[in-house]
Motif scaffolding. Sequence first.
Motif, PDB file in Angstrom:
ATOM      1  N   LEU A 194       0.832  -1.203   0.000  1.00 49.30           N
ATOM      2  CA  LEU A 194       0.000   0.000   0.000  1.00 49.30           C
ATOM      3  C   LEU A 194       0.865   1.250   0.000  1.00 49.30           C
ATOM      4  CD1 LEU A 194      -2.687   1.490   0.217  1.00 49.30           C
ATOM      5  CD2 LEU A 194      -2.575   1.169   2.708  1.00 49.30           C
ATOM      6  N   ASN A 195       1.882   1.286   0.876  1.00 48.50           N
ATOM      7  CA  ASN A 195       2.752   2.463   0.938  1.00 48.50           C
ATOM      8  C   ASN A 195       3.488   2.683  -0.378  1.00 48.50           C
ATOM      9  OD1 ASN A 195       1.988   2.820   3.589  1.00 48.50           O
ATOM     10  ND2 ASN A 195       3.829   1.907   4.459  1.00 48.50           N
ATOM     11  N   SER A 196       3.930   1.605  -1.007  1.00 51.55           N
ATOM     12  CA  SER A 196       4.651   1.718  -2.277  1.00 51.55           C
ATOM     13  C   SER A 196       3.739   2.214  -3.391  1.00 51.55           C
ATOM     14  CB  SER A 196       5.262   0.364  -2.660  1.00 51.55           C
ATOM     15  OG  SER A 196       6.234  -0.033  -1.718  1.00 51.55           O
ATOM     16  N   ARG A 197       2.505   1.746  -3.415  1.00 54.23           N
ATOM     17  CA  ARG A 197       1.559   2.206  -4.430  1.00 54.23           C
ATOM     18  C   ARG A 197       1.239   3.700  -4.245  1.00 54.23           C
ATOM     19  NH1 ARG A 197      -3.557  -0.599  -3.755  1.00 54.23           N
ATOM     20  NH2 ARG A 197      -4.140   0.365  -5.740  1.00 54.23           N
ATOM     21  N   LEU A 198       1.044   4.111  -2.991  1.00 50.44           N
ATOM     22  CA  LEU A 198       0.751   5.519  -2.724  1.00 50.44           C
ATOM     23  C   LEU A 198       1.925   6.413  -3.106  1.00 50.44           C
ATOM     24  CD1 LEU A 198      -1.080   5.158   0.700  1.00 50.44           C
ATOM     25  CD2 LEU A 198      -2.056   6.203  -1.362  1.00 50.44           C
ATOM     26  N   HIS A 199       3.131   5.976  -2.756  1.00 53.25           N
ATOM     27  CA  HIS A 199       4.323   6.778  -3.057  1.00 53.25           C
ATOM     28  C   HIS A 199       4.547   6.862  -4.564  1.00 53.25           C
ATOM     29  CE1 HIS A 199       8.360   8.097  -1.154  1.00 53.25           C
ATOM     30  NE2 HIS A 199       8.116   8.787  -2.248  1.00 53.25           N
ATOM     31  N   SER A 200       4.397   5.733  -5.251  1.00 53.03           N
ATOM     32  CA  SER A 200       4.572   5.731  -6.704  1.00 53.03           C
ATOM     33  C   SER A 200       3.534   6.602  -7.394  1.00 53.03           C
ATOM     34  CB  SER A 200       4.488   4.294  -7.228  1.00 53.03           C
ATOM     35  OG  SER A 200       5.487   3.485  -6.645  1.00 53.03           O
ATOM     36  N   ALA A 201       2.309   6.589  -6.880  1.00 50.53           N
ATOM     37  CA  ALA A 201       1.246   7.415  -7.458  1.00 50.53           C
ATOM     38  C   ALA A 201       1.586   8.892  -7.351  1.00 50.53           C
ATOM     39  CB  ALA A 201      -0.077   7.122  -6.760  1.00 50.53           C
ATOM     40  N   GLY A 202       2.229   9.279  -6.243  1.00 56.17           N
ATOM     41  CA  GLY A 202       2.643  10.675  -6.095  1.00 56.17           C
ATOM     42  C   GLY A 202       3.652  11.087  -7.135  1.00 56.17           C
ATOM     43  N   HIS A 203       4.630  10.208  -7.415  1.00 56.78           N
ATOM     44  CA  HIS A 203       5.624  10.515  -8.443  1.00 56.78           C
ATOM     45  C   HIS A 203       5.003  10.480  -9.839  1.00 56.78           C
ATOM     46  CE1 HIS A 203       9.121  10.930  -5.946  1.00 56.78           C
ATOM     47  NE2 HIS A 203       8.918   9.763  -5.370  1.00 56.78           N
ATOM     48  N   LEU A 204       4.024   9.601 -10.034  1.00 55.29           N
ATOM     49  CA  LEU A 204       3.338   9.558 -11.323  1.00 55.29           C
ATOM     50  C   LEU A 204       2.625  10.884 -11.597  1.00 55.29           C
ATOM     51  CD1 LEU A 204       2.699   7.521 -13.661  1.00 55.29           C
ATOM     52  CD2 LEU A 204       0.490   7.203 -12.552  1.00 55.29           C
ATOM     53  N   LEU A 205       2.063  11.484 -10.566  1.00 56.88           N
ATOM     54  CA  LEU A 205       1.402  12.780 -10.740  1.00 56.88           C
ATOM     55  C   LEU A 205       2.402  13.864 -11.143  1.00 56.88           C
ATOM     56  CD1 LEU A 205      -1.272  12.820  -7.895  1.00 56.88           C
ATOM     57  CD2 LEU A 205      -1.696  12.973 -10.352  1.00 56.88           C
ATOM     58  N   ASP A 206       3.634  13.778 -10.632  1.00 59.95           N
ATOM     59  CA  ASP A 206       4.663  14.733 -11.060  1.00 59.95           C
ATOM     60  C   ASP A 206       4.859  14.651 -12.574  1.00 59.95           C
ATOM     61  OD1 ASP A 206       5.121  15.588  -8.472  1.00 59.95           O
ATOM     62  OD2 ASP A 206       6.833  14.258  -8.146  1.00 59.95           O
ATOM     63  N   ILE A 207       4.884  13.419 -13.090  1.00 63.52           N
ATOM     64  CA  ILE A 207       5.037  13.225 -14.536  1.00 63.52           C
ATOM     65  C   ILE A 207       3.826  13.781 -15.277  1.00 63.52           C
ATOM     66  CG2 ILE A 207       5.210  11.458 -16.341  1.00 63.52           C
ATOM     67  CD1 ILE A 207       6.632   9.703 -14.161  1.00 63.52           C
ATOM     68  N   CYS A 208       2.633  13.510 -14.722  1.00 63.73           N
ATOM     69  CA  CYS A 208       1.399  13.986 -15.366  1.00 63.73           C
ATOM     70  C   CYS A 208       1.318  15.505 -15.393  1.00 63.73           C
ATOM     71  CB  CYS A 208       0.189  13.401 -14.645  1.00 63.73           C
ATOM     72  SG  CYS A 208       0.045  11.613 -14.775  1.00 63.73           S
ATOM     73  N   MET A 209       1.838  16.160 -14.367  1.00 62.99           N
ATOM     74  CA  MET A 209       1.834  17.628 -14.336  1.00 62.99           C
ATOM     75  C   MET A 209       2.574  18.181 -15.553  1.00 62.99           C
ATOM     76  SD  MET A 209       0.190  18.826 -11.593  1.00 62.99           S
ATOM     77  CE  MET A 209       0.879  20.408 -11.105  1.00 62.99           C
ATOM     78  N   GLN A 210       3.688  17.518 -15.898  1.00 61.26           N
ATOM     79  CA  GLN A 210       4.426  17.924 -17.097  1.00 61.26           C
ATOM     80  C   GLN A 210       3.588  17.680 -18.354  1.00 61.26           C
ATOM     81  OE1 GLN A 210       7.658  19.118 -17.304  1.00 61.26           O
ATOM     82  NE2 GLN A 210       8.167  18.992 -15.127  1.00 61.26           N
ATOM     83  N   ASN A 211       2.961  16.515 -18.403  1.00 62.59           N
ATOM     84  CA  ASN A 211       2.250  16.103 -19.615  1.00 62.59           C
ATOM     85  C   ASN A 211       0.996  16.925 -19.900  1.00 62.59           C
ATOM     86  OD1 ASN A 211       4.212  14.166 -19.778  1.00 62.59           O
ATOM     87  ND2 ASN A 211       2.890  12.427 -19.291  1.00 62.59           N
ATOM     88  N   VAL A 212       0.403  17.531 -18.880  1.00 61.95           N
ATOM     89  CA  VAL A 212      -0.807  18.335 -19.100  1.00 61.95           C
ATOM     90  C   VAL A 212      -0.497  19.832 -19.111  1.00 61.95           C
ATOM     91  CG1 VAL A 212      -2.259  16.556 -18.070  1.00 61.95           C
ATOM     92  CG2 VAL A 212      -1.487  18.471 -16.658  1.00 61.95           C
ATOM     93  N   GLY A 213       0.786  20.167 -19.227  1.00 62.46           N
ATOM     94  CA  GLY A 213       1.168  21.573 -19.382  1.00 62.46           C
ATOM     95  C   GLY A 213       1.332  22.342 -18.097  1.00 62.46           C
ATOM     96  N   LEU A 214       1.551  21.653 -16.987  1.00 61.71           N
ATOM     97  CA  LEU A 214       1.735  22.341 -15.705  1.00 61.71           C
ATOM     98  C   LEU A 214       3.164  22.165 -15.182  1.00 61.71           C
ATOM     99  CD1 LEU A 214      -1.626  21.371 -13.951  1.00 61.71           C
ATOM    100  CD2 LEU A 214      -0.997  23.599 -14.885  1.00 61.71           C
ATOM    101  N   GLY A 215       4.086  21.906 -16.085  1.00 62.34           N
ATOM    102  CA  GLY A 215       5.472  21.700 -15.696  1.00 62.34           C
ATOM    103  C   GLY A 215       6.162  22.933 -15.162  1.00 62.34           C
ATOM    104  N   HIS A 216       5.528  24.106 -15.327  1.00 64.09           N
ATOM    105  CA  HIS A 216       6.135  25.342 -14.813  1.00 64.09           C
ATOM    106  C   HIS A 216       5.990  25.442 -13.291  1.00 64.09           C
ATOM    107  CE1 HIS A 216       1.862  26.158 -15.440  1.00 64.09           C
ATOM    108  NE2 HIS A 216       1.953  27.094 -14.519  1.00 64.09           N
ATOM    109  N   LEU A 217       5.131  24.601 -12.703  1.00 64.92           N
ATOM    110  CA  LEU A 217       4.981  24.601 -11.244  1.00 64.92           C
ATOM    111  C   LEU A 217       6.104  23.765 -10.639  1.00 64.92           C
ATOM    112  CD1 LEU A 217       1.122  24.145 -10.812  1.00 64.92           C
ATOM    113  CD2 LEU A 217       2.434  26.250 -10.997  1.00 64.92           C
TER     114      LEU A 217
END
Length: 256
Positions: free
Chosen positions: A112-135
């Motif tokens: 559970l902890n690994s899935r939650l932590h990985s999901a957080g890093h996945l969102l970092d990637i998604c922020m770039q992909n949806v044009g929010l990489g300037h944050l």
Amino acid sequence: MALCATKLAYYDDMWKLQCRAALLSSVEGDDGRRALILDSTIFHPQGGGQPSDTGFITDAGSNFKFVVEDVRLKDGLVFHYGSFENSTGDCSPELEEGREVCLHVDEPRRNLNSRLHSAGHLLDICMQNVGLGHLEPGKGYHFPDGPFVEYKGAIPQSEQQDKQKELEIEANLLISKGGKVSAAVLSYEEACKLCGGCLPDYISKSSSPRIVNLGENPGCPCGGTHVADISDIRSLKVTQIRIKKGMTKVYYSIGP
């Protein structure tokens, strides 16, 4: 005599749940809790926005069982806090230095902890992909009671609802595609290359950071545990985007 730093064995293998180690010391903390210090550990200590592992430690002959309730890293030493099963008062086993012990990490909690932590890093990637990489990425909180990732900068209110939907769609698209997750301790120069050319300012140029890669995406410095494949996250829901004092918090949850 000063103890040598604990080897963080989960750095090399994030999915190992059992191993052997040598006991270095059994101590009582300032708060009265008993702690075992080992030469190496696969238990992840609380930190980096991730809760600690739990589980138990036995000796090679199964003469005792120490239930690990909390794990902390301090000055290079990992303290495994807990209690001896079926012991009362001061009645605890005699533990000599160098004794071989067996470590057993609680698998459901680690997963559970690994899935939650990985999901957080996945969102970092998604922020770039949806044009929010300037944050600029800030801290993350990957505990089950309300995980989020935080960024310096704000999303205009008029865009928040659309970006929330875009992030969720992008995250689940990446999860459905999958991709191997890996981690390695690298030189500063090698780490920079894997992380898109630069590292956060808090990482010393003389250090050898541990870099985690989710699939073919740019890596990120991280000391936590992660899933073996992006698909192991299963599903992700962006539950809320909150803006406060120029900071953006993206709250999320993962499926069962």
